[in-house]
Design an enzyme around this catalytic site. Sequence first.
Site, short mmCIF file in Angstrom:
data_model
loop_
_atom_site.label_atom_id
_atom_site.label_comp_id
_atom_site.label_asym_id
_atom_site.label_seq_id
_atom_site.Cartn_x
_atom_site.Cartn_y
_atom_site.Cartn_z
CB SER A 69 1.70 -4.24 4.25
OG SER A 69 2.36 -5.58 3.93
CE1 TYR B 51 6.80 -2.91 4.97
CE2 TYR B 51 5.90 -5.00 5.15
CZ TYR B 51 6.10 -3.88 4.60
OH TYR B 51 5.38 -3.21 3.67
#
Length: 333
Positions: free
Chosen positions: A134, A158
Amino acid sequence: MSSSEKKNFWKDKNVLVTGCLGFVSSWLIIELLKRGANVIGLTDDCTPYSVLRIEGYDRNISIIQGSITDYLTMERVFNQYEIQVCFHLAAQTIEGICRRSPLTAFETNIKGTWNVLEASRVCRTLEAIIIASSDKAYGEQKNLPYHEEQELLGRYPYDATKVCDEVIAQSYFHTFGLPVGITRCANIYGGGDFHWSRIVPGTIRSVLRNENPVIRSDGTPVRDYLYVEDAVNGYITLAEAVATGRAKGESFNFSAEHHRSVLDIVKLIISISGKKGLSPDIQGKGKPYQEIDRQILSARKAKSRLNWEAVYSLKEGLKKTFLWYKKYMGRYL
């Protein structure tokens, strides 16, 4: 690779997609089926809210119910189905949930990834495995846009899981020669994302309900946006490059380089809808807690090395997205 070679590359190819009922995974599987692939999907939750099921493509793949955190399941799937290409997209992707339950996020995102990598290592038929990282892995950077050679500074739960995933994937490449590629995508949007806390689907749902869209921040945080079909093309292009030996062990940014503030996105969606009398409801001050303020990616490496480039403009992508939700408004909104 020519267009005919690309088409032939996927014909009858055994492809595993983890998290197969997810938003991006669904669109990816639909495209793989169109290219003639034999798709095997893994999911731990059977949700009806999936593009794959809404569009009726779930009947065309083998769906296995199981968890990436169970190594024996992963080893069985890779070997029983003689997997040739794996797209590992299964993860806990909602940042708020990762903050509330970090151990669950670490278990799913990190342990799950090493299980997938290890199962792929002992699979004799594997040609390529693509790991979904990501843009959040970059963390707060002084120099923008993000480039692949920058240090990964992800600090929140995350973000940190994606940094760990990349380190482990690189370890498998350098130690075992595993044919791995890593994607770092901008904020992916498109029809079928039912995580309403995200700015694009949440705003569209509010607009379709004739409600003022809520902005949790002051509207100034900046993000890069990438339409889902462009993201899918990026995943597939990278897999082809890894399988043919042109991009093993490398990470690539995928972005349309459309960076806009949250407020700009909300205003554009309202404009596309054609609805009058709606306006953003700004409820926050500053950026949301523990979120990165500005995320801008350079896709130069993907353009030069993979000959990949986003097709859809931001307005075109948002219009297609809006029309998708409008079509299914009565059933799912």
